[in-house]
Enzyme design. Structure first.
Site, mmCIF file in Angstrom:
data_model
loop_
_atom_site.group_PDB
_atom_site.id
_atom_site.type_symbol
_atom_site.label_atom_id
_atom_site.label_comp_id
_atom_site.label_asym_id
_atom_site.label_seq_id
_atom_site.Cartn_x
_atom_site.Cartn_y
_atom_site.Cartn_z
ATOM 1 N N TYR A 1 -0.938 -17.401 -2.673
ATOM 2 C CA TYR A 1 -2.099 -16.495 -2.728
ATOM 3 C C TYR A 1 -3.390 -17.309 -2.812
ATOM 4 O O TYR A 1 -4.308 -17.129 -2.007
ATOM 5 C CB TYR A 1 -1.955 -15.592 -3.949
ATOM 6 N N GLY B 1 0.842 -1.204 0.000
ATOM 7 C CA GLY B 1 0.000 0.000 0.000
ATOM 8 C C GLY B 1 0.873 1.248 0.000
ATOM 9 O O GLY B 1 2.087 1.179 0.220
ATOM 10 N N LYS C 1 0.254 -15.328 5.313
ATOM 11 C CA LYS C 1 -0.159 -14.938 6.670
ATOM 12 C C LYS C 1 -1.354 -13.992 6.662
ATOM 13 O O LYS C 1 -2.263 -14.114 7.477
ATOM 14 C CB LYS C 1 1.023 -14.294 7.412
#
Ligand code: UDP
Length: 326
Positions: free
Chosen positions: A147, A38, A93
């Site tokens: 993923y 981000g 995680k």
């Protein structure tokens, strides 16, 4: 008093657009992000607002939010092929431990939670287009496994909390989405092609480019997610644009859009790269009365404007290295 929503991954591409939407709907928005992928630039225009807060926190660790929460949107996750290679453990995680923490927080706050799942749960699909009832064709130990399996576990755990604890849960399966605030150089096809065009490089198509994707403009996606959150529907819902295109044709569209005189070059296809992908959105139409409204031509124009106006040095910035906890 305004309703309060926590958006994890709030500084990311999708998370920041969701923050904008919820602010516009009159919510008090708490964005949480560890800033691995981000970027504060995506949300700094909201810093001055009293109804916006930012917490710099990794949701894979215990989450503390003071006060009440009405809704949680769990959007924290790396989501590009380079991420899977560079930060595989963090990807695993945040989809597993991060989801567990968000579900626990939702229980504690008596909040409704929506989790961001993905078309990757279908893997390299043997059913086309993909309906929500298809269980998928996923390689757990391939490069995308970190993923795909985290997201599949996320769905299982979310349904577990719903059936066992009666928690109010929603699951959105997001197909390829694009728009302003995507990261340049994160390996995804659209920013890769636009970045290459802007730098005057050839566009790298992987394989023979016959693999297909269906690209949804971010505003359409956000509308679908908002409607799903406000609905009472618990099973997963595909949100995406069914307008399917081969990657080779997509590269040609970007060449046309950007006016570059560069050509397409061909490179090896990465392992387990899905051959075709198109959402069946019958369920979203029926339950949410939703379908995309932005054409690829219009969405791409806006997106190109965004990339064109970035500072020139950004074009040469690689998505990594960034500092983060392993
Ligand atoms: N792709 C490509 N050139 C690039 C980056 C990606 O041909 O420089 C291909 C990639 O192999 C895949 C498609 O474009 O078949 C979409 O890739 P992206 O990473 O955007 O999304 P995903 O594969 O996760 O759907």
């Amino acid at each position: 008093m305004s309703k309060r929503v926590l958006i994890t991954g709030g500084a990311g591409f999708l998370g920041s657009h969701l923050c904008d939407r919820f602010i516009n709907e009159g919510f008090h928005v708490i964005a949480m992000d560890n800033l691995i992928t981000g970027d504060l630039k995506n949300i700094e225009h909201m810093f001055k607002l009293e109804q916006f807060e930012f917490y710099h926190h990794d949701v894979s660790k215990f989450i503390h939010v003071p006060g009440e929460l009405d809704y949680i949107l769990h959007f924290a996750s790396p989501a590009s092929p380079i991420d899977y290679l560079k930060i595989p453990i963090q990807t695993l995680k945040v989809g597993s431990l991060g989801t567990h923490n968000c579900l626990g927080l939702a229980m504690a706050k008596n909040a409704r939670i929506l989790v961001a799942s993905t078309s990757e749960v279908y893997g390299d699909p043997l059913v086309h287009p993909q309906t929500e009832d298809y269980w998928g064709n996923v390689n757990p130990i391939g490069p995308r496994g970190v993923y795909d399996e985290a997201k599949r576990f996320q769905e299982a755990m979310t349904m577990g909390y719903h059936t066992y604890h009666g928690l109010e849960t929603r699951i959105v399966r997001i197909f390829n989405t694009y728009g302003p605030r995507m990261r340049l150089n994160d390996g995804r096809a659209l920013p890769a092609f636009i970045g290459q065009a802007l730098r005057g490089e050839d566009l790298t198509v992987f394989g023979d480019g016959s693999q297909t994707r269906s690209f949804c403009y971010v505003d359409d996606l956000v509308e679908g997610i908002y409607r799903l959150l406000m609905s009472d529907y618990v099973n997963p819902v595909n949100i995406g644009n069914p307008d399917e295109i081969s990657i080779k044709d997509f590269a040609e569209e970007i060449i046309e859009l950007t006016g570059t005189d560069q050509k397409v070059t061909y490179q090896p296809l990465p392992r387990d790269d899905p051959k075709q992908r198109q959402p069946d959105i019958t369920r979203a139409k029926e339950i949410l009365d939703w379908e995309p409204t932005v054409s690829r031509a219009d969405g791409l124009k806006v997106t190109f404007e965004y990339f064109k106006n970035l500072p020139e040095e950004d074009l040469y910035k690689y998505a990594y290295p960034r500092s983060f906890d392993k």
